[in-house]
Design an enzyme around this catalytic site. Structure first.
Site, short mmCIF file in Angstrom:
data_model
loop_
_atom_site.label_atom_id
_atom_site.label_comp_id
_atom_site.label_asym_id
_atom_site.label_seq_id
_atom_site.Cartn_x
_atom_site.Cartn_y
_atom_site.Cartn_z
N ARG A 1 13.28 -34.16 -40.17
CA ARG A 1 13.70 -34.35 -41.57
C ARG A 1 13.17 -35.68 -42.11
O ARG A 1 12.73 -35.76 -43.25
CB ARG A 1 15.23 -34.29 -41.67
CG ARG A 1 15.75 -32.87 -41.46
CD ARG A 1 17.25 -32.83 -41.47
NE ARG A 1 17.80 -33.17 -42.76
CZ ARG A 1 19.01 -33.71 -42.93
NH1 ARG A 1 19.78 -33.96 -41.89
NH2 ARG A 1 19.45 -33.99 -44.13
N HIS B 1 26.86 -40.21 -48.29
CA HIS B 1 26.69 -39.66 -46.94
C HIS B 1 25.68 -40.45 -46.11
O HIS B 1 25.22 -39.95 -45.08
CB HIS B 1 26.30 -38.17 -47.01
CG HIS B 1 27.43 -37.30 -47.49
ND1 HIS B 1 27.27 -36.00 -47.91
CD2 HIS B 1 28.77 -37.55 -47.62
CE1 HIS B 1 28.44 -35.50 -48.28
NE2 HIS B 1 29.36 -36.43 -48.12
N ASN C 1 22.95 -26.31 -62.05
CA ASN C 1 22.87 -25.58 -60.78
C ASN C 1 22.55 -24.13 -61.10
O ASN C 1 23.21 -23.54 -61.95
CB ASN C 1 24.24 -25.68 -60.05
CG ASN C 1 24.13 -25.31 -58.59
OD1 ASN C 1 23.47 -24.33 -58.23
ND2 ASN C 1 24.75 -26.10 -57.74
P1 OAD Z 1 24.07 -27.55 -50.36
O1 OAD Z 1 22.93 -27.11 -49.53
O2 OAD Z 1 25.44 -27.15 -49.93
O3 OAD Z 1 23.92 -26.98 -51.83
C1 OAD Z 1 22.76 -27.12 -52.58
C2 OAD Z 1 23.12 -26.70 -54.00
O4 OAD Z 1 21.98 -26.90 -54.79
C3 OAD Z 1 23.53 -25.23 -54.15
O5 OAD Z 1 24.67 -25.16 -54.98
C4 OAD Z 1 22.33 -24.59 -54.85
O6 OAD Z 1 22.70 -23.55 -55.73
C5 OAD Z 1 21.78 -25.77 -55.61
N1 OAD Z 1 20.34 -25.72 -55.86
C6 OAD Z 1 19.37 -25.16 -55.10
N2 OAD Z 1 18.17 -25.38 -55.65
C7 OAD Z 1 18.39 -26.10 -56.77
C8 OAD Z 1 17.54 -26.67 -57.76
N3 OAD Z 1 16.21 -26.53 -57.70
N4 OAD Z 1 18.12 -27.36 -58.77
C9 OAD Z 1 19.46 -27.51 -58.84
N5 OAD Z 1 20.30 -27.00 -57.94
C10 OAD Z 1 19.78 -26.32 -56.91
O7 OAD Z 1 23.95 -29.11 -50.54
P2 OAD Z 1 25.05 -30.17 -50.98
O8 OAD Z 1 25.99 -29.63 -51.99
O9 OAD Z 1 24.33 -31.43 -51.28
O10 OAD Z 1 26.92 -33.37 -45.90
O11 OAD Z 1 25.82 -30.37 -49.64
C11 OAD Z 1 26.79 -31.33 -49.59
C12 OAD Z 1 26.85 -31.90 -48.24
O12 OAD Z 1 27.10 -30.89 -47.29
C13 OAD Z 1 25.61 -32.59 -47.73
O13 OAD Z 1 25.50 -33.91 -48.15
C14 OAD Z 1 25.82 -32.53 -46.29
C15 OAD Z 1 26.15 -31.07 -46.26
O14 OAD Z 1 26.39 -30.47 -45.18
C16 OAD Z 1 27.00 -33.93 -44.71
O15 OAD Z 1 26.08 -33.87 -43.92
C17 OAD Z 1 28.27 -34.64 -44.43
#
Ligand code: OAD
Length: 273
Positions: A68, A119, A240
């Site tokens: 990564r 994070h 989103n």
């Molecule tokens: P996720 O992978 O859970 O979610 C990504 C989000 O981005 C989803 O809601 C998608 O619909 C949206 N998405 C995808 N492509 C997109 C785009 N081009 N533009 C806008 N939105 C888009 O990631 P996070 O919500 O960041 O934590 O996850 C939160 C945390 O959970 C992370 O920081 C990590 C993870 O596991 C830890 O590691 C503690």
């Protein structure tokens, strides 16, 4: 919406809170956690990013983080990161709280004092036992064979890989425990000083605009901060392509990729200011 005029006679937003997640970096080629490309070697990232996985298989977890890091090093900020940086420049009060451990917001130009990396930082490496840590974007392959590092007591030391094991899983030069990436894993506490920075901002005055972009908003604190920031009538904009638990609270839903929607939203905000 309330605006104020700065001395330079340019209009500035009073207070803006932006909360971002992995979707904002998706168009820079960084897979999201829960998206279809999120799995690595058929493994679920939400199971790899845990203290239990590291205790069981530290080399596997390090291999995942090294890959990564490499991908992030080769990636570039996209139009979403740049739009948020533009907003940060124009806003009088501004805080970005990102869940992303990549450095793309910083590389787009958001100053550290206007950003909370809740994070952690994927390029930081810290001891799993004591307070020793080092940062920087490192070399490739990782960890470097020998690197000069700074301990928390500010004495420079050198870490040299002495065996195959060291090359794969670095150990602490102070206490010999395993070093780990400087990120927050599932089930771990958030850093108290970073939490305080978010809370200070939220208690420092009402926001005019809250933008939540590219996150599934799975963590309660993300929802709480978005709602707290917008409770005095601020516009709550969600960017989103998919619905999230926050969608029903948003005053504006933008179902588009962040790199398309955010430049336009920021232009509109600046023009209306
Ligand atoms: P996720 O992978 O859970 O979610 C990504 C989000 O981005 C989803 O809601 C998608 O619909 C949206 N998405 C995808 N492509 C997109 C785009 N081009 N533009 C806008 N939105 C888009 O990631 P996070 O919500 O960041 O934590 O996850 C939160 C945390 O959970 C992370 O920081 C990590 C993870 O596991 C830890 O590691 C503690």
């Amino acid at each position: 919406m309330i605006w104020k005029i700065a001395v330079s006679s340019r209009f500035y937003f009073v207070r803006v809170l932006v909360l971002t997640g992995a979707g904002v970096s998706a168009e820079s080629g960084i897979p999201t956690f829960r998206g279809k490309d999120g799995y690595w070697r058929n493994l679920d990232p939400t199971k790899l990013a845990t203290p239990e996985a590291f205790a069981r298989e530290p080399k596997l977890v390090w291999d995942w983080y090294r890959e990564r890091r490499e991908r992030i090093r080769n990636a570039q900020p996209n139009a979403a990161h740049e739009a948020i940086a533009r907003l940060a420049q124009r806003a009088d009060g501004f805080l970005l709280v990102t869940q992303n451990v990549d450095d793309l917001h910083a590389r787009a130009g958001i100053p550290a004092q206007r950003m909370v990396r809740i994070h952690g930082d994927i390029f930081a490496t810290r001891c799993s036992r004591c307070d020793f840590s080092y940062g920087g974007r490192g070399g490739s392959p990782e960890p470097p064979g020998a690197c000069v590092v700074q301990s928390t007591n500010r004495r420079l030391r050198s870490i040299a890989a002495t065996s195959e094991r060291d090359l794969n899983v670095p150990t602490c030069p102070k206490c010999q425990a395993l070093m780990r990436p400087g990120v927050v894993w599932f089930g771990e506490q958030l850093a108290r000083n970073e939490l305080e920075r978010v809370e200070n901002f939220l208690h420092g005055g009402a926001c005019d605009v809250v933008i939540v972009a590219g996150t599934t908003a799975t963590f309660g604190y993300i929802i709480d901060w978005a709602l707290h920031g917008s409770r005095d009538g601020a516009e709550l904009i969600e960017v989103n392509p998919e619905e999230t638990p926050l969608s029903r609270f948003a005053t504006r839903l933008v179902r588009e990729p962040a790199a398309i929607a955010l430049p336009r939203i920021v232009d509109e905000l600046i023009a209306s200011g």
